[in-house]
Design a protein around this motif. Sequence first.
Motif, PDB file in Angstrom:
ATOM      1  N   GLU A 111      13.158  10.448  -6.713  1.00 40.04           N
ATOM      2  CA  GLU A 111      13.610  11.759  -6.214  1.00 40.04           C
ATOM      3  C   GLU A 111      14.928  12.209  -6.846  1.00 40.04           C
ATOM      4  O   GLU A 111      15.757  11.377  -7.213  1.00 40.04           O
ATOM      5  CB  GLU A 111      13.875  11.668  -4.704  1.00 40.04           C
ATOM      6  CG  GLU A 111      12.638  11.778  -3.849  1.00 40.04           C
ATOM      7  CD  GLU A 111      12.988  11.549  -2.371  1.00 40.04           C
ATOM      8  OE1 GLU A 111      12.039  11.498  -1.605  1.00 40.04           O
ATOM      9  OE2 GLU A 111      14.176  11.417  -2.015  1.00 40.04           O
ATOM     10  N   ASN A 112      15.129  13.513  -6.872  1.00 42.21           N
ATOM     11  CA  ASN A 112      16.397  14.101  -7.357  1.00 42.21           C
ATOM     12  C   ASN A 112      16.914  13.427  -8.623  1.00 42.21           C
ATOM     13  O   ASN A 112      18.030  12.911  -8.645  1.00 42.21           O
ATOM     14  CB  ASN A 112      17.493  14.011  -6.288  1.00 42.21           C
ATOM     15  CG  ASN A 112      17.085  14.734  -5.016  1.00 42.21           C
ATOM     16  OD1 ASN A 112      16.245  15.626  -5.079  1.00 42.21           O
ATOM     17  ND2 ASN A 112      17.625  14.330  -3.894  1.00 42.21           N
ATOM     18  N   ASP A 113      16.063  13.447  -9.634  1.00 39.78           N
ATOM     19  CA  ASP A 113      16.474  12.889 -10.915  1.00 39.78           C
ATOM     20  C   ASP A 113      17.015  11.455 -10.776  1.00 39.78           C
ATOM     21  O   ASP A 113      18.082  11.109 -11.299  1.00 39.78           O
ATOM     22  CB  ASP A 113      17.546  13.818 -11.543  1.00 39.78           C
ATOM     23  CG  ASP A 113      17.813  13.430 -12.983  1.00 39.78           C
ATOM     24  OD1 ASP A 113      16.908  12.828 -13.608  1.00 39.78           O
ATOM     25  OD2 ASP A 113      18.926  13.689 -13.488  1.00 39.78           O
ATOM     26  N   SER A 114      16.278  10.637 -10.030  1.00 39.51           N
ATOM     27  CA  SER A 114      16.599   9.194  -9.875  1.00 39.51           C
ATOM     28  C   SER A 114      18.018   8.908  -9.389  1.00 39.51           C
ATOM     29  O   SER A 114      18.631   7.929  -9.787  1.00 39.51           O
ATOM     30  CB  SER A 114      16.388   8.451 -11.192  1.00 39.51           C
ATOM     31  OG  SER A 114      15.120   8.686 -11.705  1.00 39.51           O
ATOM     32  N   GLU A 115      18.526   9.749  -8.478  1.00 39.04           N
ATOM     33  CA  GLU A 115      19.912   9.541  -8.024  1.00 39.04           C
ATOM     34  C   GLU A 115      20.088   8.181  -7.322  1.00 39.04           C
ATOM     35  O   GLU A 115      21.154   7.578  -7.373  1.00 39.04           O
ATOM     36  CB  GLU A 115      20.355  10.676  -7.095  1.00 39.04           C
ATOM     37  CG  GLU A 115      19.481  10.806  -5.866  1.00 39.04           C
ATOM     38  CD  GLU A 115      20.003  11.795  -4.829  1.00 39.04           C
ATOM     39  OE1 GLU A 115      20.927  12.565  -5.132  1.00 39.04           O
ATOM     40  OE2 GLU A 115      19.470  11.781  -3.703  1.00 39.04           O
TER      41      GLU A 115
ATOM     42  N   GLY B 256       0.799  -1.233   0.000  1.00 36.61           N
ATOM     43  CA  GLY B 256       0.000   0.000   0.000  1.00 36.61           C
ATOM     44  C   GLY B 256       0.821   1.267   0.000  1.00 36.61           C
ATOM     45  O   GLY B 256       1.833   1.396  -0.678  1.00 36.61           O
ATOM     46  N   GLN B 257       0.341   2.207   0.816  1.00 36.44           N
ATOM     47  CA  GLN B 257       0.899   3.557   0.828  1.00 36.44           C
ATOM     48  C   GLN B 257       2.382   3.552   1.201  1.00 36.44           C
ATOM     49  O   GLN B 257       3.178   4.329   0.669  1.00 36.44           O
ATOM     50  CB  GLN B 257       0.109   4.371   1.846  1.00 36.44           C
ATOM     51  CG  GLN B 257       0.302   5.862   1.715  1.00 36.44           C
ATOM     52  CD  GLN B 257      -0.289   6.565   2.938  1.00 36.44           C
ATOM     53  OE1 GLN B 257      -0.946   5.953   3.771  1.00 36.44           O
ATOM     54  NE2 GLN B 257      -0.025   7.856   3.044  1.00 36.44           N
ATOM     55  N   GLN B 258       2.750   2.647   2.131  1.00 36.76           N
ATOM     56  CA  GLN B 258       4.147   2.626   2.564  1.00 36.76           C
ATOM     57  C   GLN B 258       5.081   2.165   1.450  1.00 36.76           C
ATOM     58  O   GLN B 258       6.198   2.653   1.308  1.00 36.76           O
ATOM     59  CB  GLN B 258       4.290   1.729   3.789  1.00 36.76           C
ATOM     60  CG  GLN B 258       3.976   2.521   5.040  1.00 36.76           C
ATOM     61  CD  GLN B 258       3.224   1.724   6.056  1.00 36.76           C
ATOM     62  OE1 GLN B 258       2.347   0.944   5.713  1.00 36.76           O
ATOM     63  NE2 GLN B 258       3.556   1.923   7.312  1.00 36.76           N
ATOM     64  N   ARG B 259       4.568   1.246   0.660  1.00 31.36           N
ATOM     65  CA  ARG B 259       5.363   0.792  -0.479  1.00 31.36           C
ATOM     66  C   ARG B 259       5.551   1.927  -1.482  1.00 31.36           C
ATOM     67  O   ARG B 259       6.630   2.120  -2.043  1.00 31.36           O
ATOM     68  CB  ARG B 259       4.678  -0.412  -1.134  1.00 31.36           C
ATOM     69  CG  ARG B 259       5.497  -1.021  -2.247  1.00 31.36           C
ATOM     70  CD  ARG B 259       4.814  -2.226  -2.872  1.00 31.36           C
ATOM     71  NE  ARG B 259       5.509  -2.610  -4.090  1.00 31.36           N
ATOM     72  CZ  ARG B 259       6.625  -3.317  -4.117  1.00 31.36           C
ATOM     73  NH1 ARG B 259       7.178  -3.724  -3.005  1.00 31.36           N
ATOM     74  NH2 ARG B 259       7.211  -3.623  -5.264  1.00 31.36           N
ATOM     75  N   THR B 260       4.490   2.681  -1.677  1.00 36.26           N
ATOM     76  CA  THR B 260       4.560   3.820  -2.594  1.00 36.26           C
ATOM     77  C   THR B 260       5.593   4.834  -2.122  1.00 36.26           C
ATOM     78  O   THR B 260       6.372   5.361  -2.912  1.00 36.26           O
ATOM     79  CB  THR B 260       3.174   4.504  -2.698  1.00 36.26           C
ATOM     80  OG1 THR B 260       2.191   3.488  -2.927  1.00 36.26           O
ATOM     81  CG2 THR B 260       3.129   5.504  -3.836  1.00 36.26           C
ATOM     82  N   ARG B 261       5.602   5.076  -0.806  1.00 35.93           N
ATOM     83  CA  ARG B 261       6.586   6.014  -0.260  1.00 35.93           C
ATOM     84  C   ARG B 261       8.007   5.546  -0.546  1.00 35.93           C
ATOM     85  O   ARG B 261       8.900   6.349  -0.854  1.00 35.93           O
ATOM     86  CB  ARG B 261       6.396   6.165   1.249  1.00 35.93           C
ATOM     87  CG  ARG B 261       5.311   7.161   1.605  1.00 35.93           C
ATOM     88  CD  ARG B 261       4.881   7.083   3.038  1.00 35.93           C
ATOM     89  NE  ARG B 261       5.907   7.505   3.983  1.00 35.93           N
ATOM     90  CZ  ARG B 261       5.721   7.489   5.307  1.00 35.93           C
ATOM     91  NH1 ARG B 261       4.575   7.079   5.806  1.00 35.93           N
ATOM     92  NH2 ARG B 261       6.678   7.891   6.126  1.00 35.93           N
ATOM     93  N   LEU B 262       8.207   4.241  -0.425  1.00 36.36           N
ATOM     94  CA  LEU B 262       9.539   3.681  -0.688  1.00 36.36           C
ATOM     95  C   LEU B 262       9.906   3.842  -2.165  1.00 36.36           C
ATOM     96  O   LEU B 262      11.003   4.294  -2.505  1.00 36.36           O
ATOM     97  CB  LEU B 262       9.557   2.194  -0.300  1.00 36.36           C
ATOM     98  CG  LEU B 262      10.828   1.414  -0.635  1.00 36.36           C
ATOM     99  CD1 LEU B 262      12.017   1.936   0.154  1.00 36.36           C
ATOM    100  CD2 LEU B 262      10.642  -0.068  -0.339  1.00 36.36           C
ATOM    101  N   LEU B 263       8.972   3.515  -3.050  1.00 43.54           N
ATOM    102  CA  LEU B 263       9.259   3.595  -4.486  1.00 43.54           C
ATOM    103  C   LEU B 263       9.499   5.034  -4.935  1.00 43.54           C
ATOM    104  O   LEU B 263      10.327   5.290  -5.812  1.00 43.54           O
ATOM    105  CB  LEU B 263       8.114   2.964  -5.291  1.00 43.54           C
ATOM    106  CG  LEU B 263       8.023   1.439  -5.157  1.00 43.54           C
ATOM    107  CD1 LEU B 263       6.700   0.931  -5.700  1.00 43.54           C
ATOM    108  CD2 LEU B 263       9.190   0.749  -5.858  1.00 43.54           C
ATOM    109  N   ASN B 264       8.780   5.974  -4.303  1.00 48.11           N
ATOM    110  CA  ASN B 264       8.974   7.387  -4.660  1.00 48.11           C
ATOM    111  C   ASN B 264      10.402   7.841  -4.412  1.00 48.11           C
ATOM    112  O   ASN B 264      10.909   8.724  -5.097  1.00 48.11           O
ATOM    113  CB  ASN B 264       8.013   8.281  -3.866  1.00 48.11           C
ATOM    114  CG  ASN B 264       6.591   8.161  -4.401  1.00 48.11           C
ATOM    115  OD1 ASN B 264       6.385   7.670  -5.513  1.00 48.11           O
ATOM    116  ND2 ASN B 264       5.619   8.563  -3.607  1.00 48.11           N
ATOM    117  N   LYS B 265      11.037   7.229  -3.415  1.00 48.11           N
ATOM    118  CA  LYS B 265      12.422   7.592  -3.102  1.00 48.11           C
ATOM    119  C   LYS B 265      13.327   7.386  -4.326  1.00 48.11           C
ATOM    120  O   LYS B 265      14.308   8.102  -4.503  1.00 48.11           O
ATOM    121  CB  LYS B 265      12.955   6.733  -1.950  1.00 48.11           C
ATOM    122  CG  LYS B 265      12.386   7.111  -0.608  1.00 48.11           C
ATOM    123  CD  LYS B 265      13.148   8.292  -0.055  1.00 48.11           C
ATOM    124  CE  LYS B 265      12.617   8.750   1.275  1.00 48.11           C
ATOM    125  NZ  LYS B 265      13.087  10.094   1.599  1.00 48.11           N
TER     126      LYS B 265
END
Length: 337
Positions: A206-210, A194-203
Amino acid sequence: AIVENMAEFRPEMCTEAAQQGLMQWLLKRLKAKMPFDANKLYCSEVLAILLQNNDALHAGGVCLSVLQVFKRHNPSTAEEQEMMENLFDSLCSCLMLSSNRDRFLKGEGLQLMNLMLREKKISRSSALKVLDHAMIGPEGTDNCHKFVDILGLRTIFPLFMKSPRKMRKVGSTEKEHEEHVCSILASLLRNLRGQQRTRLLNKFTENDSEKVDRLMELYFKYLDAMQAADKKIDGEKHDMVRRGEIIDDDLEDEFYLRRLDAGLFVLQLICYIMAEICNANVPQVRQRVHQILNMRGSSIKIVRHILKEYAENIGDGKNQEFRESEQKRILDLLENF
């Protein structure tokens, strides 16, 4: 000293000694509010031995309360540091048993480890190891979710992006650091929903996929190490065949363990993370992974091969059902990779 010697010569004695009150006494002695002394160090050593030989014992709560001291302060002597390491090892032994994971969660073990990681004291590398033990496998699911709730992602990703230059703990290597961090990320990807997985994937976007760039950098680092090790092992096998020696299963296992040691295990974790994030319907992440592989003349084929081997060797000692479901999960990830 006598107890320690007995435990080494007759490990089966550990269970008995623990039941006859040794364990309680050790924990009481460790908890006692007295200045650090040689006996406190000895207690931690014997405790670590007892727990290593018997995972039915639980001492996690006491270990956590004694370790509290080291979140803001470094041990003042080498002996005290050794005691701290023994307590961390004991904690890792406790976490091997899944019922203790729940105790660790309720005892706010995650919060303490997360704090230690932020404080950048000597305890940091051991705290990382404990987190790895707490989150691994399906039994680590609750701990994984809690870790995201306490904003653990903010702590773990900086450690992923950059391995600490100087390891404060003697004997802790950059490879161990990267292994624990990658293992924690793999556990999070495996267990979060769920939402927690999404938060992880969003990382990863971030910052042009660093973070994807860093993952790929680690991939090539460990792939190189692996290829060098394989070359050496192939040479040895070649010589053995030439001498007419037989390479049996035991030897093959030994070679496989050597390859894991040389960096194959970290490489497998990295490839697993790669497969997970490429399957997560985030086009920009998938494109970036493929782009970097192409740019550096590598191919998906190698990644697939590493993951296939990982799936084949997964979960030894776990039950058959678990093995089969895990293998299927990894092979499904490969299908869409």
